[in-house]
Design a protein around this motif. Structure first.
Motif, PDB file in Angstrom:
ATOM      1  N   VAL A 135     -13.447  52.816  14.268  1.00 34.60           N
ATOM      2  CA  VAL A 135     -14.543  52.527  13.335  1.00 34.60           C
ATOM      3  C   VAL A 135     -14.283  51.210  12.613  1.00 34.60           C
ATOM      4  CG1 VAL A 135     -15.687  53.314  11.235  1.00 34.60           C
ATOM      5  CG2 VAL A 135     -15.185  54.940  13.061  1.00 34.60           C
ATOM      6  N   THR A 177     -19.369  50.155   2.817  1.00 30.04           N
ATOM      7  CA  THR A 177     -19.995  51.478   2.788  1.00 30.04           C
ATOM      8  C   THR A 177     -19.423  52.381   3.873  1.00 30.04           C
ATOM      9  OG1 THR A 177     -22.047  50.465   1.975  1.00 30.04           O
ATOM     10  CG2 THR A 177     -22.196  52.694   2.866  1.00 30.04           C
ATOM     11  N   GLY A 178     -19.249  51.826   5.076  1.00 25.88           N
ATOM     12  CA  GLY A 178     -18.698  52.622   6.167  1.00 25.88           C
ATOM     13  C   GLY A 178     -17.296  53.126   5.874  1.00 25.88           C
ATOM     14  N   THR A 179     -16.488  52.280   5.248  1.00 25.18           N
ATOM     15  CA  THR A 179     -15.137  52.702   4.891  1.00 25.18           C
ATOM     16  C   THR A 179     -15.174  53.836   3.873  1.00 25.18           C
ATOM     17  OG1 THR A 179     -14.286  50.473   5.303  1.00 25.18           O
ATOM     18  CG2 THR A 179     -12.921  51.932   3.959  1.00 25.18           C
ATOM     19  N   LEU A 218     -16.832  47.935  12.788  1.00 31.31           N
ATOM     20  CA  LEU A 218     -17.403  47.360  11.576  1.00 31.31           C
ATOM     21  C   LEU A 218     -16.932  45.931  11.331  1.00 31.31           C
ATOM     22  CD1 LEU A 218     -17.098  50.430   9.158  1.00 31.31           C
ATOM     23  CD2 LEU A 218     -19.147  49.594  10.310  1.00 31.31           C
ATOM     24  N   LEU A 251     -22.033  46.723   4.826  1.00 35.86           N
ATOM     25  CA  LEU A 251     -21.917  47.838   5.777  1.00 35.86           C
ATOM     26  C   LEU A 251     -20.458  48.239   5.964  1.00 35.86           C
ATOM     27  CD1 LEU A 251     -23.207  49.743   7.855  1.00 35.86           C
ATOM     28  CD2 LEU A 251     -22.976  47.908   9.546  1.00 35.86           C
TER      29      LEU A 251
END
Length: 308
Positions: free
Chosen positions: A202, A146-148, A206, A143
């Motif tokens: 963010v 992917t989030g980055t 995360l 996650l």
């Protein structure tokens, strides 16, 4: 081979966080021409706020995420008023000193509120492991990666496809010319602080379920983001690559050598970055490739003193 892949996964996780911090550094430097040593505060404040809201108060994950983002955005507005205050932050060294002082004050405030112990957030994804070519990775690590990637994709869309992004790019190229054509550099600096706070927040959200976070990491995380941004010549994609490489190198050093050498490698990278990286001069490549366009025509360069 399994050990190498396992260390690669760990390095990618830290490199992803460094990349989000370096993006905030890059935006602030290009638009406001300042070095914000308090950039790591956004990550730690966001992580600690999220941990408290989810773990201590039992908030649902979506509400906790929104609360952590709101706190970091407020912190970004506060740092904007402190670091760029014309009464205190004068000259080139003024904003640096104010950002350093802000980082120390924030770290001490966090220690007073949450204590000195490192904390981690409860997992909101399955707690099992995923095997990849013999090595294991947790869902939260996937996650984070992917989030980055999503955040950098969003940054590309914003800088290339929105009016705000074009205005930020115009200020990064020529603040005087941007002012003449109706763009307020002060508002763009405020927007840059807000964007930097968002990306740091963010990263903290995360990171919180994956690695324990403590208040003493406020200043080190800011410095690590600076290394990635400086190595990337203050351009966001090269800065991301430099940050990921930094995370991988420190992971390999800690895995194959000794963890005590990790800090030596990180802080030694600061010296290398300062000795080898030159500051961008006017006329060199700006924050992003390409020129700012109004419609389909490039803006006419404007020289001379700024208007009222």
């Amino acid at each position: 081979m399994t050990t190498l892949l396992q260390l690669t996964f760990a390095g990618l996780s830290m490199g992803a966080v460094y990349a989000l911090i370096s993006l905030g550094w890059t935006v602030l430097f290009q638009v406001a021409r300042i070095y914000n040593l308090a950039q790591g505060a956004f990550v730690v404040v966001s992580a600690m706020t999220y941990i408290s809201l989810v773990g201590d108060l039992g908030w649902p994950v979506p509400l906790a995420v929104g609360g952590a983002l709101a706190v970091c955005l407020a912190l970004g507005l506060l740092l904007y008023g402190v670091i760029l205050n014309p009464r205190t932050a004068r000259g080139e060294a003024g904003p640096i000193v104010m950002s350093l002082g802000s980082a120390l004050v924030i770290a001490e405030t966090l220690r007073y509120v949450w204590g000195v112990d490192a904390r981690t957030a409860p997992a909101f994804l399955p707690t099992g492991t995923i095997r990849i070519l013999g090595a294991t990775a947790v869902p939260h690590a996937l996650l984070l990666w992917t989030g980055t990637a999503v955040m950098f994709g969003a940054a590309w869309v914003m800088f290339h496809r929105t009016v705000l992004g074009k205005a930020l790019r115009a200020c990064s190229e020529d603040a005087t010319g941007a002012r003449v054509v109706g763009i307020d550099p002060h508002r763009m600096r405020l927007a840059a602080f807000t964007i930097a706070a968002l990306f740091g927040a963010v990263g903290g959200i995360l990171l919180a379920p994956l690695i324990a976070v403590s208040p003493h990491e406020v200043l080190p995380l800011g410095i690590f983001g600076f290394i990635g941004a400086a190595v990337g010549r203050w351009r966001y994609l090269p800065a991301a690559a430099g940050s990921v490489i930094l995370g991988l190198v420190t992971g390999y050093v800690g895995g194959y050598g000794a963890t005590a050498w990790q800090d030596a490698v990180l802080y030694g990278s600061v010296i290398v970055a300062l000795l080898t990286v030159r500051q961008r001069r006017p006329g060199q490549r700006p924050l992003l490739r390409g020129r700012v366009r109004a419609g389909r025509r490039d803006p006419v360069p404007v020289s001379g003193p700024a208007g009222p």
